[in-house]
Design an enzyme around this catalytic site. Structure first.
Site, mmCIF file in Angstrom:
data_model
loop_
_atom_site.group_PDB
_atom_site.id
_atom_site.type_symbol
_atom_site.label_atom_id
_atom_site.label_comp_id
_atom_site.label_asym_id
_atom_site.label_seq_id
_atom_site.Cartn_x
_atom_site.Cartn_y
_atom_site.Cartn_z
ATOM 1 N N GLY A 1 0.787 -1.232 0.000
ATOM 2 C CA GLY A 1 0.000 0.000 0.000
ATOM 3 C C GLY A 1 0.817 1.279 0.000
ATOM 4 O O GLY A 1 0.299 2.322 0.401
ATOM 5 N N SER A 2 2.094 1.226 -0.464
ATOM 6 C CA SER A 2 2.891 2.464 -0.416
ATOM 7 C C SER A 2 2.245 3.557 -1.262
ATOM 8 O O SER A 2 2.173 4.710 -0.825
ATOM 9 C CB SER A 2 4.339 2.218 -0.846
ATOM 10 O OG SER A 2 4.370 1.801 -2.178
ATOM 11 N N SER A 3 1.740 3.214 -2.448
ATOM 12 C CA SER A 3 1.200 4.299 -3.282
ATOM 13 C C SER A 3 -0.123 4.815 -2.713
ATOM 14 O O SER A 3 -0.380 6.023 -2.740
ATOM 15 C CB SER A 3 1.093 3.900 -4.754
ATOM 16 O OG SER A 3 0.033 3.030 -4.935
ATOM 17 N N ALA B 1 -0.935 4.893 0.516
ATOM 18 C CA ALA B 1 -0.595 5.709 1.690
ATOM 19 C C ALA B 1 -0.065 7.070 1.237
ATOM 20 O O ALA B 1 -0.369 8.098 1.848
ATOM 21 C CB ALA B 1 0.423 4.975 2.557
ATOM 22 N N ASP C 1 -7.649 0.029 -1.141
ATOM 23 C CA ASP C 1 -6.386 0.336 -0.453
ATOM 24 C C ASP C 1 -6.419 1.730 0.176
ATOM 25 O O ASP C 1 -6.063 1.909 1.347
ATOM 26 C CB ASP C 1 -5.200 0.232 -1.430
ATOM 27 C CG ASP C 1 -4.960 -1.196 -1.909
ATOM 28 O OD1 ASP C 1 -5.774 -2.075 -1.581
ATOM 29 O OD2 ASP C 1 -3.957 -1.422 -2.602
HETATM 30 C C1 MEV Z 1 -3.951 -4.202 -4.766
HETATM 31 O O1 MEV Z 1 -3.395 -3.928 -3.477
HETATM 32 C C2 MEV Z 1 -5.310 -4.808 -4.619
HETATM 33 C C3 MEV Z 1 -6.005 -5.202 -5.920
HETATM 34 O O2 MEV Z 1 -7.189 -5.891 -5.524
HETATM 35 C C4 MEV Z 1 -6.355 -4.009 -6.768
HETATM 36 C C5 MEV Z 1 -7.432 -3.108 -6.154
HETATM 37 O O3 MEV Z 1 -8.196 -3.538 -5.317
HETATM 38 O O4 MEV Z 1 -7.477 -1.940 -6.591
HETATM 39 C C6 MEV Z 1 -5.148 -6.183 -6.723
#
Ligand code: MEV
Length: 315
Positions: free
Chosen positions: A105-107, A109, A149
């Site tokens: 989740g760096s981007s 956050a 996210d």
């Molecule tokens: C990415 O961390 C999670 C995914 O399900 C993409 C999303 O939910 O936007 C792969």
């Protein structure tokens, strides 16, 4: 005036990828943070400094002309200058404890902390508005995001999330511990989500059945979380991993990491987009050190994570 904000990284406990197609996912924020400081400056420029490089550009450039991974920050600064019709530049400093591009989740956050720090230079902004801005900023690098996210990075804790109904916090505080191990294979979430879309288009019926199975699994998991049933949760992680294998986001290294985790934990799976990135293993306190040691012995970067209950913080 300086405006500061920090937001946590995240892991997806259950439901990544399927969440893009409307299935519920379960996510939790973790105790690794991105901190963003923003200030207005006299020069007519948006200046961003970070540990992955710098970006200096005058405002008003079309977003498609910005080729840097720091694009979401430019987008946010430019949007706020335009919205408030102010003749100002903005300086932004980004500091991150979250490893980049490995599903933590760096981007998201960055987008959440960036949206908060930058928007609050101009006016008080609610968490809900910050989340909307953050998702818009994330879309400049990853058009098809489900929004999951950014949501967990904003509100923190453990939550269930689906695209239609948004999030709802899970109030039980299960006493599990998570070990996160990094494959050190960087991935592009956008590219992997696009591959899954191709898989879906070639296998409509199979994908729709998988979505149903994932939904059932998530419903069972919600009960197991309430009952603190770590062994049941671990089994469901392995089952969820099978679905992720079927849609093609795993590889040999990730499979061998999951096998290793199975020797000492309740269960393990990929977290996030896959194709590389991290796996998570579920354990209890008594066994936490064992699981960490097992990965360290094989030279994997690995750490235990706590749930962050605070979410976005502004100061
Ligand atoms: C990415 O961390 C999670 C995914 O399900 C993409 C999303 O939910 O936007 C792969």
């Amino acid at each position: 005036m300086k405006s500061n904000a920090s937001a946590p990284g995240k892991i997806i406990l259950f439901g990544e990828h399927f969440v893009v197609y409307g299935v519920k996912a379960i996510l939790c924020a973790i105790n690794k943070r991105v901190t963003v400081s923003a200030s207005k400056i006299h020069e007519n420029t948006i200046s961003i400094k970070s540990n992955i490089g710098d970006l200096n550009m005058p405002p008003n450039k079309p977003i498609t002309e910005i080729k840097s991974p720091l694009k979401p920050f430019y987008f946010l600064a430019n949007k706020m200058i335009e919205k408030h019709n102010q003749n100002t530049g903005i300086e932004i400093l980004v500091q991150s404890e979250i490893p980049l591009g490995v599903g933590l989740g760096s981007s998201s956050a960055c987008c959440v902390a960036g949206a908060a720090a930058i928007s609050r230079l101009f006016s008080e902004t609610s968490k809900k508005e910050i989340l909307e801005l953050a998702i818009e900023a994330e879309r400049t690098i990853f058009q098809n995001t489900s929004g999951a996210d950014c949501t967990v990075c904003t509100f923190g804790g453990i939550m269930e999330y689906d695209k239609k109904n948004g999030f709802s916090k899970i109030n039980s505080e299960p006493n599990f511990h998570l070990v996160i191990a990094n494959s050190k294979i960087e991935h592009s979430t956008e590219a992997i989500v696009a591959n899954v879309k191709q898989f879906k288009e070639k296998n409509e019926e199979k994908f729709s059945n998988l979505c149903k199975e994932e939904s059932e699994l998530i419903n069972n998991v919600l009960v197991l979380l309430r009952n603190n049933d770590l062994s049941g949760l671990g089994k469901n992680m392995l089952k969820n991993q099978e679905y992720l294998e079927t849609i093609g986001i795993s590889n040999e290294k990730l499979r061998s990491m999951i096998e290793l985790a199975q020797e000492s934990s309740f269960g393990a799976k990929i977290t996030g987009a896959g194709g590389g990135g991290c796996i998570i293993a579920l354990t209890d306190e008594s066994n936490l050190e064992n699981v960490v040691e097992q990965f360290k012995k094989k030279n994997y970067e690995c750490f235990s994570a706590k749930i962050d209950f605070k979410g976005l913080d502004t100061f």
